[in-house]
Design a protein around this motif. Structure first.
Motif, PDB file in Angstrom:
ATOM      1  N   THR A  97       0.812  -1.212   0.000  1.00  0.00           N
ATOM      2  CA  THR A  97       0.000   0.000   0.000  1.00  0.00           C
ATOM      3  C   THR A  97       0.854   1.274   0.000  1.00  0.00           C
ATOM      4  N   ALA A  98       2.186   1.122   0.108  1.00  0.00           N
ATOM      5  CA  ALA A  98       3.044   2.301  -0.075  1.00  0.00           C
ATOM      6  C   ALA A  98       2.903   2.858  -1.493  1.00  0.00           C
ATOM      7  N   ARG A  99       2.283   2.107  -2.399  1.00  0.00           N
ATOM      8  CA  ARG A  99       1.971   2.657  -3.719  1.00  0.00           C
ATOM      9  C   ARG A  99       1.075   3.892  -3.613  1.00  0.00           C
ATOM     10  N   PHE A 100       0.176   3.900  -2.630  1.00  0.00           N
ATOM     11  CA  PHE A 100      -0.784   5.006  -2.560  1.00  0.00           C
ATOM     12  C   PHE A 100      -0.969   5.584  -1.161  1.00  0.00           C
TER      13      PHE A 100
END
Lengths: 428, 428
Positions: free
Chosen positions: A374-377
């Motif tokens: 979730t570090a993508r977003f």
């Protein structure tokens, strides 16, 4: 001991995908949690007292729900001086980093004479959930409460279950140092419900943060909307990019440190050096023998850990961006240069003297971080989680005359004639 | 026509609470939405094509899912020049305000020689949901897409249902002006599923924003975690604080403009002037007679609208902070001074020439705002919704030696000996 992968292997992508697949368990506790929340809303303190007797095996009253100042004093006074100093050092550093994050308000007047602004302000009240028993971590109290305090939140209400009535004195000391306003000895979904809806003893808050078990996570989901919540954290993880010029023992310990959290933790080493890969694999076995949580760490490394041999730096970067790790250590000749190519990571540790563990306690950046890709977003906890923005618009008659007709054209096109009139009748 | 309340009335608090109680309808569509998401994950484009035939009554193929450049060209070319200019003016102003929000990275080295930093970066790809039919608003396209573009998001994929195959040319023009990369003519839960999981034709995104009906909102809830989502907006609302020195007709139009959105919208006037209260009530009736959406606006004002007579400024401020309105107009002698006492509001309009409607289209601040009192803990859409933060920690051996022992003490206290070793073996 740990999985070994090479990017040139047939089936590499499939094996990697299987390794990084969702490790979070999905227990469905929606119905019992909804029942607990309904009880707390209906019965207030009485429900908290009854559920604490049932789950934590001790008897509360409305008068003892809140931990007294005298109890906190006594717990803090009884701590070894070295532990109090360690808490203070960590808190001071966490404060400094989060103070540097505080955003500035702005106002500007443009060529049309229109003044626009953005004002940041703190939430009024925040609730902090702290797990009880073995997972009751003073470091998490610091990491959750200090950003709220730095943001300017006036009231921080903490809940912590105390099974059999036993409190963790370090947690109380961390709460005091971090500026927690109130501490209640309750936990579970009932504590989340009390923070969201309030009871006779506990005033409601605006946002609830902090880790918890499946019941706590589900309760936060159910009260979302009534209050804000933080994201639901999954199992912890580290990815280490390392070149040949590294100490295998140190890297082995970094992988183990992540793995000792829990069996569903994930530790991955990505290296272009076959020698380092072999040396770390060997060093893990040796290091585990000296550590008390070796069984948990070994299970995590065997199930979810991996040493991945890549051909070059580009492959290491691509792999990291694909995984979007919670923690990233870059142990290469040019860590700052390599970091420039990393798009997705929660917190990054640069060089050979920056193990993730130092960030878990005392470096200053937050250790509450996005997991499971979730570090993508999303981002780690920060002062931004405890601030809100209000935009401001100020117009003169001339300013409204300059831009109003365009707005009225759009309003007309959207069949909202009243909007157009509320603009045009002022300048007509 | 509109409810009248006075703070000195017996039962005022109860009446106010009833008025501001949750107006959002709670249709439970969890099961059908879950079924649709599962179908899209299993069948991809084929599911989108079948569901579009069923719900929107026209036939798609994988080749026509995406709106072509030629179609967008033709729609934009056919627009009246005044509409194109209005979109451009609005877009330019929204861009300017959102550019001013962009946060700066920082790095600092402290007394221990430890370097800490914070880096902001854009999401890779964002999905934008745009409702179809009557609620297909070009202004919403600008308000959702421009902050993403200003944040630096490289790919913005928009979905918009086109019932019976009919597209709204203004929506296409707004999408082009705002920098939308791809437009797909699909809607509903299936469009959200396609954005979250991807299909043969549509690549997955990292975050999905934009308004939608109950099915869209539930689909966003269900894909949350896989991707980020924005908050679920409730019915729109305005609160106006006005003193005696105001034009009743203008205020009546402002209340009507909010009320014409939908019957569950809410318009509240708070004033210390009994004369203004009476004059506005009268002006509402007169103004409604001239407006096409009078029936909707009248229903909203009768059910949820209110004119509240307060004793003084302090009561007006307290009432506003209790309601935490989405939009706030401050029409007093000192709007800036009064705003300083407002703690909770989404977007604020200062003075007599700043109607909420100008902010809906062209002032520059975002019109996607927290509703139903959630301004207590959340904020309007902004560039921050399309950025994420990565913290960085860089230590020398001396830096680690300075703070490592304190961290190891805390690790020991948390029974995480591996953490302590990964620090101490580096400096031992």
């Amino acid at each position: 001991m740990i999985n070994r992968l090479t990017t040139t292997d047939a089936g590499f992508d499939t094996r990697l995908d299987a390794l990084i697949a969702d490790r979070a368990s999905a227990t469905d506790v929606a119905a019992p949690v909804a029942a607990i929340i309904a009880r707390v809303r209906a019965e207030g303190d009485a429900a908290l007292i009854d559920l604490t007797t049932r789950f934590d095996r001790f008897t509360l009253t409305s008068a003892t729900l809140r931990v007294s100042t005298a109890e906190i004093d006594a717990a803090v006074d009884a701590l070894p001086q070295a532990q109090r100093a360690a808490i203070d050092l960590a808190a001071t550093r966490i404060e400094a980093f989060h103070r540097a994050q505080r955003p500035a308000d702005f106002t500007f007047t443009d060529a049309d004479g229109i003044t626009l602004g953005l004002r940041w302000g703190p939430l009024d009240a925040v609730g902090l959930y702290v797990p009880g028993g073995k997972a009751s971590y003073p470091s998490s109290v610091l990491m959750n409460a200090i950003p709220a305090r730095v943001a300017g939140v006036a009231r921080i209400a903490m809940v912590v279950p105390t099974p059999d009535g036993v409190m963790n004195p370090l947690v109380l000391a961390a709460a005091r140092r971090a500026g927690v306003s109130e501490i209640y000895r309750i936990g579970g979904a009932q504590a989340v419900a009390a923070l969201a809806y309030g009871t006779a003893t506990i005033a409601p808050v605006d946002r609830i943060v902090g880790p918890g078990n499946a019941f706590v996570a589900e309760a936060k989901r159910q009260v979302f909307g009534r209050v804000g919540i933080d994201s639901i954290a999954g199992p912890s993880e580290v990815l280490i990019i390392a070149d040949a010029d590294n100490d295998a023992h140190h890297i082995a310990l970094d992988l183990i440190a992540q793995a000792e959290h829990a069996e569903d933790s994930q530790s991955i080493l990505v290296t272009d050096s076959a020698d380092l890969a072999d040396a770390v694999a060997a060093a893990i076995g040796a290091a585990l023998q000296t550590l008390p949580r070796a069984v948990i760490a070994a299970a995590s490394l065997a199930s979810h850990g991996a040493i991945v041999l890549v051909r070059d730096r580009a492959e290491a970067v691509a792999l990291t961006n694909r995984i979007a790790p919670e923690h990233l250590q870059i142990m290469t000749a040019d860590p700052v240069g390599d970091f420039a190519e990393i798009r997705h990571a929660g917190s990054v540790f640069l060089g050979q003297y920056a193990p993730t563990a130092i960030g878990d306690y005392a470096a200053g950046p937050n250790h509450v971080l996005p997991t499971a890709g979730t570090a993508r977003f999303s981002s780690g906890l920060s002062v931004f989680d405890f601030l809100k923005r209000t935009s401001t618009t100020s117009l003169t008659r001339a300013g409204l005359a300059a831009i109003g007709p365009a707005a009225a054209i759009l309003a007309e096109a959207e069949n909202l004639a009243g909007h157009g009139r509320s603009i045009m009748d002022r300048i007509g």
